[in-house]
Design a protein around this motif. Structure first.
Motif, PDB file in Angstrom:
ATOM      1  N   VAL A 212     -26.226  62.694 -53.731  1.00  0.00           N
ATOM      2  CA  VAL A 212     -25.696  62.214 -53.426  1.00  0.00           C
ATOM      3  C   VAL A 212     -25.310  62.022 -52.301  1.00  0.00           C
ATOM      4  CG1 VAL A 212     -23.093  63.039 -53.815  1.00  0.00           C
ATOM      5  CG2 VAL A 212     -24.487  63.057 -56.202  1.00  0.00           C
ATOM      6  N   LEU A 213     -26.377  62.966 -51.257  1.00  0.00           N
ATOM      7  CA  LEU A 213     -25.608  62.638 -49.955  1.00  0.00           C
ATOM      8  C   LEU A 213     -26.443  61.285 -49.650  1.00  0.00           C
ATOM      9  CD1 LEU A 213     -26.600  66.583 -49.103  1.00  0.00           C
ATOM     10  CD2 LEU A 213     -24.573  65.853 -48.629  1.00  0.00           C
ATOM     11  N   GLY A 214     -27.358  61.419 -50.562  1.00  0.00           N
ATOM     12  CA  GLY A 214     -27.828  59.898 -49.334  1.00  0.00           C
ATOM     13  C   GLY A 214     -26.710  58.047 -49.520  1.00  0.00           C
ATOM     14  N   GLU A 215     -25.737  58.766 -51.120  1.00  0.00           N
ATOM     15  CA  GLU A 215     -24.306  58.155 -50.418  1.00  0.00           C
ATOM     16  C   GLU A 215     -23.193  57.875 -49.236  1.00  0.00           C
ATOM     17  OE1 GLU A 215     -24.520  55.356 -52.648  1.00  0.00           O
ATOM     18  OE2 GLU A 215     -25.973  56.147 -53.608  1.00  0.00           O
ATOM     19  N   SER A 216     -23.412  59.158 -49.057  1.00  0.00           N
ATOM     20  CA  SER A 216     -22.542  59.809 -47.946  1.00  0.00           C
ATOM     21  C   SER A 216     -23.599  58.903 -46.957  1.00  0.00           C
ATOM     22  CB  SER A 216     -22.561  60.694 -47.278  1.00  0.00           C
ATOM     23  OG  SER A 216     -21.603  61.783 -48.661  1.00  0.00           O
ATOM     24  N   VAL A 217     -24.805  59.539 -46.411  1.00  0.00           N
ATOM     25  CA  VAL A 217     -25.967  58.245 -45.639  1.00  0.00           C
ATOM     26  C   VAL A 217     -25.708  56.844 -45.460  1.00  0.00           C
ATOM     27  CG1 VAL A 217     -27.611  57.745 -44.625  1.00  0.00           C
ATOM     28  CG2 VAL A 217     -27.235  59.977 -45.424  1.00  0.00           C
ATOM     29  N   LEU A 218     -25.438  55.967 -46.579  1.00  0.00           N
ATOM     30  CA  LEU A 218     -25.328  54.835 -46.846  1.00  0.00           C
ATOM     31  C   LEU A 218     -23.996  54.631 -46.344  1.00  0.00           C
ATOM     32  CD1 LEU A 218     -26.201  52.196 -47.927  1.00  0.00           C
ATOM     33  CD2 LEU A 218     -26.230  52.499 -50.560  1.00  0.00           C
ATOM     34  N   SER A 219     -23.171  55.448 -46.678  1.00  0.00           N
ATOM     35  CA  SER A 219     -21.278  55.120 -46.829  1.00  0.00           C
ATOM     36  C   SER A 219     -21.158  54.563 -45.320  1.00  0.00           C
ATOM     37  CB  SER A 219     -20.659  55.713 -47.129  1.00  0.00           C
ATOM     38  OG  SER A 219     -20.521  55.723 -48.296  1.00  0.00           O
ATOM     39  N   VAL A 220     -21.687  55.673 -44.474  1.00  0.00           N
ATOM     40  CA  VAL A 220     -21.557  55.785 -43.310  1.00  0.00           C
ATOM     41  C   VAL A 220     -22.227  54.608 -42.443  1.00  0.00           C
ATOM     42  CG1 VAL A 220     -22.079  57.207 -40.578  1.00  0.00           C
ATOM     43  CG2 VAL A 220     -21.157  58.273 -43.182  1.00  0.00           C
ATOM     44  N   THR A 221     -23.171  54.277 -42.615  1.00  0.00           N
ATOM     45  CA  THR A 221     -24.250  53.040 -42.085  1.00  0.00           C
ATOM     46  C   THR A 221     -23.735  51.893 -42.114  1.00  0.00           C
ATOM     47  OG1 THR A 221     -26.549  54.318 -42.558  1.00  0.00           O
ATOM     48  CG2 THR A 221     -26.324  51.745 -42.253  1.00  0.00           C
ATOM     49  N   ILE A 222     -22.861  51.388 -43.336  1.00  0.00           N
ATOM     50  CA  ILE A 222     -22.202  50.695 -44.151  1.00  0.00           C
ATOM     51  C   ILE A 222     -21.158  50.403 -42.261  1.00  0.00           C
ATOM     52  CG2 ILE A 222     -20.525  48.998 -45.348  1.00  0.00           C
ATOM     53  CD1 ILE A 222     -22.712  50.566 -47.328  1.00  0.00           C
ATOM     54  N   ALA A 223     -20.198  51.243 -42.647  1.00  0.00           N
ATOM     55  CA  ALA A 223     -19.645  51.731 -42.367  1.00  0.00           C
ATOM     56  C   ALA A 223     -19.748  51.660 -40.313  1.00  0.00           C
ATOM     57  CB  ALA A 223     -18.450  52.746 -42.118  1.00  0.00           C
ATOM     58  N   VAL A 224     -20.378  52.063 -39.973  1.00  0.00           N
ATOM     59  CA  VAL A 224     -20.891  52.172 -38.610  1.00  0.00           C
ATOM     60  C   VAL A 224     -21.658  50.376 -38.372  1.00  0.00           C
ATOM     61  CG1 VAL A 224     -22.493  52.518 -37.417  1.00  0.00           C
ATOM     62  CG2 VAL A 224     -21.535  54.231 -38.451  1.00  0.00           C
ATOM     63  N   GLN A 225     -22.143  49.344 -39.415  1.00  0.00           N
ATOM     64  CA  GLN A 225     -22.727  48.579 -39.039  1.00  0.00           C
ATOM     65  C   GLN A 225     -21.482  47.202 -38.666  1.00  0.00           C
ATOM     66  OE1 GLN A 225     -24.879  47.674 -42.719  1.00  0.00           O
ATOM     67  NE2 GLN A 225     -26.648  47.535 -41.575  1.00  0.00           N
ATOM     68  N   GLU A 226     -19.603  47.503 -40.211  1.00  0.00           N
ATOM     69  CA  GLU A 226     -18.511  46.550 -39.300  1.00  0.00           C
ATOM     70  C   GLU A 226     -18.454  47.268 -38.092  1.00  0.00           C
ATOM     71  OE1 GLU A 226     -16.784  47.679 -43.433  1.00  0.00           O
ATOM     72  OE2 GLU A 226     -17.936  46.877 -44.763  1.00  0.00           O
ATOM     73  N   ALA A 227     -17.730  48.700 -37.529  1.00  0.00           N
ATOM     74  CA  ALA A 227     -17.398  48.753 -36.847  1.00  0.00           C
ATOM     75  C   ALA A 227     -17.914  47.848 -35.463  1.00  0.00           C
ATOM     76  CB  ALA A 227     -17.865  50.139 -36.472  1.00  0.00           C
ATOM     77  N   LEU A 228     -20.192  47.831 -35.779  1.00  0.00           N
ATOM     78  CA  LEU A 228     -20.468  47.305 -34.251  1.00  0.00           C
ATOM     79  C   LEU A 228     -20.410  45.946 -33.637  1.00  0.00           C
ATOM     80  CD1 LEU A 228     -23.847  49.092 -35.011  1.00  0.00           C
ATOM     81  CD2 LEU A 228     -22.073  49.263 -33.160  1.00  0.00           C
ATOM     82  N   GLU A 229     -19.219  44.903 -34.999  1.00  0.00           N
ATOM     83  CA  GLU A 229     -18.848  43.822 -34.765  1.00  0.00           C
ATOM     84  C   GLU A 229     -18.274  44.537 -33.899  1.00  0.00           C
ATOM     85  OE1 GLU A 229     -17.506  42.502 -38.951  1.00  0.00           O
ATOM     86  OE2 GLU A 229     -19.009  42.046 -40.065  1.00  0.00           O
ATOM     87  N   ASP A 230     -17.690  44.776 -33.117  1.00  0.00           N
ATOM     88  CA  ASP A 230     -15.924  45.487 -32.356  1.00  0.00           C
ATOM     89  C   ASP A 230     -17.005  45.242 -31.254  1.00  0.00           C
ATOM     90  OD1 ASP A 230     -14.392  43.874 -33.754  1.00  0.00           O
ATOM     91  OD2 ASP A 230     -13.632  45.523 -34.770  1.00  0.00           O
ATOM     92  N   GLY A 231     -18.090  46.679 -30.803  1.00  0.00           N
ATOM     93  CA  GLY A 231     -18.737  46.464 -29.578  1.00  0.00           C
ATOM     94  C   GLY A 231     -18.435  47.936 -29.965  1.00  0.00           C
ATOM     95  N   LEU A 232     -19.469  48.665 -29.402  1.00  0.00           N
ATOM     96  CA  LEU A 232     -20.064  49.874 -29.523  1.00  0.00           C
ATOM     97  C   LEU A 232     -19.086  50.569 -28.923  1.00  0.00           C
ATOM     98  CD1 LEU A 232     -22.125  52.084 -29.946  1.00  0.00           C
ATOM     99  CD2 LEU A 232     -23.622  51.599 -28.533  1.00  0.00           C
ATOM    100  N   SER A 233     -18.893  51.838 -29.168  1.00  0.00           N
ATOM    101  CA  SER A 233     -18.249  52.653 -28.040  1.00  0.00           C
ATOM    102  C   SER A 233     -18.241  53.900 -28.695  1.00  0.00           C
ATOM    103  CB  SER A 233     -16.166  52.188 -29.185  1.00  0.00           C
ATOM    104  OG  SER A 233     -16.096  53.495 -30.211  1.00  0.00           O
ATOM    105  N   SER A 234     -17.537  54.794 -27.718  1.00  0.00           N
ATOM    106  CA  SER A 234     -17.973  56.126 -27.291  1.00  0.00           C
ATOM    107  C   SER A 234     -17.275  56.765 -28.419  1.00  0.00           C
ATOM    108  CB  SER A 234     -17.126  57.288 -26.560  1.00  0.00           C
ATOM    109  OG  SER A 234     -15.877  57.122 -26.606  1.00  0.00           O
ATOM    110  N   SER A 235     -16.505  56.925 -29.395  1.00  0.00           N
ATOM    111  CA  SER A 235     -15.637  57.352 -30.140  1.00  0.00           C
ATOM    112  C   SER A 235     -16.472  56.678 -31.323  1.00  0.00           C
ATOM    113  CB  SER A 235     -14.024  56.530 -30.560  1.00  0.00           C
ATOM    114  OG  SER A 235     -13.438  56.760 -29.353  1.00  0.00           O
ATOM    115  N   LEU A 236     -17.531  55.416 -31.660  1.00  0.00           N
ATOM    116  CA  LEU A 236     -18.014  55.713 -32.838  1.00  0.00           C
ATOM    117  C   LEU A 236     -19.095  56.069 -32.779  1.00  0.00           C
ATOM    118  CD1 LEU A 236     -18.000  53.397 -34.956  1.00  0.00           C
ATOM    119  CD2 LEU A 236     -19.724  51.872 -34.039  1.00  0.00           C
ATOM    120  N   VAL A 237     -20.129  56.443 -31.934  1.00  0.00           N
ATOM    121  CA  VAL A 237     -20.962  57.080 -31.994  1.00  0.00           C
ATOM    122  C   VAL A 237     -20.790  58.560 -31.997  1.00  0.00           C
ATOM    123  CG1 VAL A 237     -22.615  58.478 -30.234  1.00  0.00           C
ATOM    124  CG2 VAL A 237     -21.942  56.293 -29.982  1.00  0.00           C
TER     125      VAL A 237
END
Length: 395
Positions: A212-237
């Motif tokens: 179940v925790l692994g699903e959380s890691v996957l969710s965060v990874t997917i969200a970060v991948q989509e967010a990176l389309e707008d560029g890396l930011s300190s808030s994202l990190v």
């Protein structure tokens, strides 16, 4: 190669070196898909402003997923022969879980549980087949296995009949069938308590926690991948880092309590510990949703308010820390997580979303992670002081 056919007899509860089998690990992979599907639906609902409407279907579908895994796990602890028929019936159950997972979007969007119910039927047929083998092969536990097979079969017929009921009977019938499902082990064990192995069960629950925790890691990874389309930011990190720290702290807290000790020494209390894990696992899955929503809020304008986004993370985390103490308190002499610190941490975490207008959603996520880490540190320091006290006390 495994035997083509072995007698299905109850395994010894004191069997040494009893571990999770490769087949069980393969079986768990289907639940990765099922849990991911539920988490994705809940995340989407929060993002589009339908958080409250999604809570009920989330809890309903997650119960189905958890109970399917639960029943397989406990019965496997008692009757795992790992011969060819057992492996084939397990594969049938895996197919049922995949069908169930495919029906999750329909259950959320339209309240249509037909595919979920059909998938549940398929996996239950595989489970009943294994139980009927035990009825045939093992005179010592024949009555218990027979009761399980009969009870599961009757309740499954109820799930199918539920599809024919009017929509207004949906929730009432669901709750009635949940009670029936939870009652089957109580009734079956009156013949003779199921011979599950405490070390095996503790390990299996630990592995599902990691799943179940692994699903959380996957969710965060997917969200970060989509967010990176707008560029890396300190808030994202910061948001993704806080999510990782939070997940790691929750993992550490869960495995800080020696569950096997309680399962071995207070075997009669296993149902409380077992059933309580439904709420714990559901909350852990929702934590992944909360982290993903927090990360998405960095680059996207969500339709839910900052308060709702904050509580999408704070509420499940508070539930997790409370349940970590509550589920283990009746099982072990001393819970590694102090009760007072647990309550204080939960109250603080639940209050943090009200500061979202000041901290922002990212600030709330960071604060939730910090509060959880502080609870972990208190648990570690308390454990160290207890150990030192025992070492210094006279024999």
């Amino acid at each position: 190669m495994n035997a083509l056919r072995s007698r299905v007899v109850a395994r010894d509860i004191d069997e040494p070196h009893r571990k999770t089998t490769p087949l069980e690990l393969l079986f768990d992979l289907t639940f990765v898909v099922a849990v991911a599907s539920v988490v994705a639906q809940l995340t989407h609902a929060i993002e589009v402003g339908h958080a409250f409407e999604a809570i009920t279907p989330f809890l309903m579908v997650f119960f189905t997923i958890w109970w399917a895994w639960n029943q397989f796990t406990w019965l496997a602890s008692a009757y795992d022969t790992d011969d060819v028929p057992y492996r084939l019936f397990t594969m049938l159950q895996m197919g049922g879980i995949l069908v169930l997972a495919a029906g999750v979007p329909m259950a959320f969007d339209a309240g249509n549980f037909a595919a979920v119910t059909i998938g549940y039927l398929i996996l239950r047929l595989g489970l009943i087949a294994t139980l009927l083998r035990a009825v045939k092969d093992d005179p010592e536990t024949r009555a218990t296995a027979g009761r399980y097979a009969l009870g599961i079969g009757i309740v499954q017929a109820g799930w199918l009949l539920r599809l024919l009921l009017p929509a207004e009977w949906g929730m009432v019938s669901f709750l009635a069938l949940v009670v029936a499902e939870l009652t089957v082990p109580l009734w079956a064990d009156r013949a003779k308590r199921l011979s599950w192995h405490p070390h095996h069960i503790a390990e299996r629950y630990g592995k599902f926690t990691i799943l179940v925790l692994g699903e959380s890691v996957l969710s965060v990874t997917i969200a970060v991948q989509e967010a990176l389309e707008d560029g890396l930011s300190s808030s994202l990190v910061i948001a993704s880092g806080a999510g990782l720290v939070l997940l790691f702290a929750l993992w550490w807290l869960y495995f800080s309590v020696p569950a096997v000790e309680g399962l071995k020494n207070k075997r009669e209390r296993y149902l409380f510990w077992n059933y309580g894990h439904y709420f714990l696992y559901a909350a852990l899955a929702a934590v992944g949703t909360g982290i993903e929503v927090a990360v998405r809020s960095v680059t996207s304008d969500l339709e839910s308010s900052e308060l709702v986004v904050g509580y999408s993370l704070a509420l499940p985390v508070a539930i997790v820390v409370l349940l970590l103490w509550l589920l283990h308190a009746p099982m072990v002499e001393t819970v590694s997580i102090p009760r007072t610190a647990t309550v204080i941490a939960a109250v603080v975490i639940l209050a943090l979303p009200f500061a979202a207008s000041i901290l922002g959603t990212i600030g709330v996520a960071v604060a939730v992670a910090v509060a959880t880490v502080v609870l972990l540190l208190v648990a570690l320091l308390t454990g160290r002081m207890r150990a030192n006290a025992l070492q210094s006390s006279p024999n």
